[in-house]
Scaffold this motif. Structure first.
Motif, short mmCIF file in Angstrom:
data_model
loop_
_atom_site.label_atom_id
_atom_site.label_comp_id
_atom_site.label_asym_id
_atom_site.label_seq_id
_atom_site.Cartn_x
_atom_site.Cartn_y
_atom_site.Cartn_z
N LEU A 33 0.82 -1.21 0.00
CA LEU A 33 0.00 0.00 0.00
C LEU A 33 0.86 1.26 0.00
CD1 LEU A 33 -2.93 0.96 0.00
CD2 LEU A 33 -2.84 1.03 2.50
N VAL A 34 1.94 1.25 0.75
CA VAL A 34 2.85 2.40 0.75
C VAL A 34 3.40 2.64 -0.66
CG1 VAL A 34 5.10 3.24 1.55
CG2 VAL A 34 3.49 2.26 3.19
N GLU A 35 3.76 1.59 -1.34
CA GLU A 35 4.28 1.73 -2.70
C GLU A 35 3.23 2.33 -3.63
OE1 GLU A 35 7.37 1.29 -3.73
OE2 GLU A 35 7.93 0.81 -1.67
N GLU A 36 1.98 1.91 -3.47
CA GLU A 36 0.91 2.43 -4.32
C GLU A 36 0.61 3.89 -4.01
OE1 GLU A 36 -2.07 -0.95 -5.79
OE2 GLU A 36 -2.22 -0.57 -3.64
N ILE A 37 0.66 4.26 -2.74
CA ILE A 37 0.45 5.67 -2.37
C ILE A 37 1.55 6.53 -2.98
CG2 ILE A 37 0.40 7.32 -0.46
CD1 ILE A 37 -0.87 5.08 1.25
N ALA A 38 2.78 6.07 -2.87
CA ALA A 38 3.90 6.81 -3.44
C ALA A 38 3.76 6.95 -4.96
CB ALA A 38 5.21 6.11 -3.10
N ALA A 39 3.33 5.90 -5.63
CA ALA A 39 3.15 5.96 -7.08
C ALA A 39 2.09 6.98 -7.47
CB ALA A 39 2.78 4.57 -7.61
N THR A 68 2.57 -6.00 12.14
CA THR A 68 2.31 -4.71 11.48
C THR A 68 3.30 -3.65 11.94
OG1 THR A 68 -0.05 -5.16 11.17
CG2 THR A 68 0.63 -2.86 11.21
N GLY A 69 3.53 -3.54 13.25
CA GLY A 69 4.44 -2.52 13.78
C GLY A 69 5.85 -2.68 13.25
N GLU A 70 6.33 -3.93 13.20
CA GLU A 70 7.69 -4.18 12.73
C GLU A 70 7.83 -3.87 11.24
OE1 GLU A 70 5.88 -6.11 14.61
OE2 GLU A 70 7.04 -6.37 16.46
N ARG A 71 6.80 -4.22 10.47
CA ARG A 71 6.85 -3.92 9.03
C ARG A 71 6.87 -2.41 8.79
NH1 ARG A 71 4.64 -8.63 6.47
NH2 ARG A 71 5.54 -10.36 7.65
N LEU A 72 6.10 -1.68 9.57
CA LEU A 72 6.08 -0.22 9.43
C LEU A 72 7.43 0.37 9.83
CD1 LEU A 72 2.51 0.64 10.73
CD2 LEU A 72 3.40 1.10 8.44
N ALA A 73 8.03 -0.15 10.89
CA ALA A 73 9.34 0.35 11.33
C ALA A 73 10.38 0.16 10.23
CB ALA A 73 9.76 -0.35 12.61
N ALA A 74 10.32 -0.97 9.54
CA ALA A 74 11.27 -1.22 8.45
C ALA A 74 11.06 -0.24 7.31
CB ALA A 74 11.12 -2.66 7.96
N ILE A 75 9.82 0.07 7.01
CA ILE A 75 9.51 1.04 5.94
C ILE A 75 9.99 2.43 6.34
CG2 ILE A 75 7.65 2.19 4.69
CD1 ILE A 75 6.11 -0.49 4.89
N MET A 76 9.77 2.80 7.60
CA MET A 76 10.18 4.12 8.08
C MET A 76 11.69 4.32 7.98
SD MET A 76 7.63 4.24 11.37
CE MET A 76 8.49 5.60 12.18
N ALA A 77 12.44 3.24 8.09
CA ALA A 77 13.90 3.34 7.95
C ALA A 77 14.31 3.68 6.53
CB ALA A 77 14.55 2.02 8.38
N GLN A 78 13.42 3.42 5.57
CA GLN A 78 13.70 3.69 4.17
C GLN A 78 13.00 4.94 3.65
OE1 GLN A 78 15.89 1.73 2.47
NE2 GLN A 78 16.16 0.59 4.39
N ARG A 79 11.89 5.31 4.27
CA ARG A 79 11.09 6.45 3.80
C ARG A 79 10.89 7.44 4.95
NH1 ARG A 79 8.26 6.00 -0.97
NH2 ARG A 79 8.33 3.97 -2.03
N SER A 80 11.43 8.63 4.79
CA SER A 80 11.36 9.63 5.86
C SER A 80 9.97 10.25 6.01
CB SER A 80 12.37 10.75 5.60
OG SER A 80 12.08 11.44 4.39
N ASN A 81 9.10 10.05 5.01
CA ASN A 81 7.77 10.66 5.09
C ASN A 81 6.71 9.69 5.60
OD1 ASN A 81 7.69 9.04 2.80
ND2 ASN A 81 6.42 10.47 1.63
#
Length: 249
Positions: A26-32, A53-66
């Motif tokens: 979903l994050v990838e689709e929002i970015a697109a 869910t929390g761990e997956r979001l933390a991993a994404i946050m490490a790659q995407r500052s927004n």
């Protein structure tokens, strides 16, 4: 988000509970949908998830500052999660969508643009689903609920259950809060004197996992909420016209 990062003009609020496998796609689709068009942030409200869910979001946050994550220690429901996200949002325009993948982020630009073009007149841009991919029973219950709500509230909306919406943050925060608020946004926004813009959106099947919201567990609460919103609308008074009388020396 570092202090040097520009303040976003748009905040995307996504309430989730136990949606670990749906977060990254979903994050990838929002970015697109939004990259290069708006300065935006994605605010995930983790409503007491007990999976990864929390761990997956933390991993994404490490790659995407927004991307941000706000966590409820225990599940408080969708309305509470949306409210938490809107209160934390830094954008003047807030868009919402469900975290299960059924809401297609490709429609976010249409909703955001409707708010921008509406100026101060339009308070809410609401997605209305076409080609729903839910089960026959779920579509039946939604049709009944929408019909009763529309008849009682005369809110001019055929589908309030769609998670795809955009509105001005200040308008949302001016609304009376209660559990179930997200299902009555058109009626409450109209109550404040704003117009509603509508955008047809194409529904999709849930990407993975199971729905966290049932019918019978919210039936009677929904009836009470409907009665409460009807009362609020009936009790609304027009804002009086006030003129300051200046002293003449």
């Amino acid at each position: 988000m570092p202090s040097s990062t520009p303040v976003p003009t748009v905040s995307i609020v996504v309430p989730v509970r136990n949606e670990a496998d749906n977060v990254a796609p979903l994050v990838e689709e929002i970015a697109a949908a939004l990259d290069g068009r708006w300065n935006y942030e994605i605010v995930y409200v983790n409503d007491g998830s007990t999976d990864a869910t929390g761990e997956r979001l933390a991993a994404i946050m490490a790659q995407r500052s927004n991307v941000r994550q706000i966590r409820h220690e225990k599940s408080s429901g969708q309305s509470a999660a949306v409210r938490t996200g809107v209160r934390a949002a830094r954008g003047t325009i807030v868009a919402t969508l469900d975290g299960d993948g059924q809401n297609n982020p490709a429609f976010l630009p249409d909703l955001i643009t409707a708010i921008e073009n509406g100026g101060t007149r339009v308070g809410l841009a609401a997605g209305q689903r076409v080609g729903r991919k839910d089960t026959g029973f779920k579509k039946f219950q939604s049709r009944i609920a929408n019909g009763v709500r529309s008849r009682v509230l005369s809110d001019g909306t055929r589908d309030t259950g769609c998670g795809l919406k955009a509105l001005r943050r200040d308008v949302f925060l001016s609304l009376p809060y209660f559990d179930g608020l997200h299902r009555f946004l058109p009626a409450l926004v109209r109550r404040e004197g704003y117009d509603i813009a509508y955008v047809d959106v194409t529904d999709r099947p849930r990407r993975s996992g199971m729905s966290n919201y049932g019918f019978f567990d919210r039936l009677w609460i929904g009836i009470m909420d409907l009665a409460g919103v009807w009362w609020l609308i009936r009790r609304k008074k027009s804002t009086p016209v006030a003129t300051e009388i200046m002293r003449h020396d």
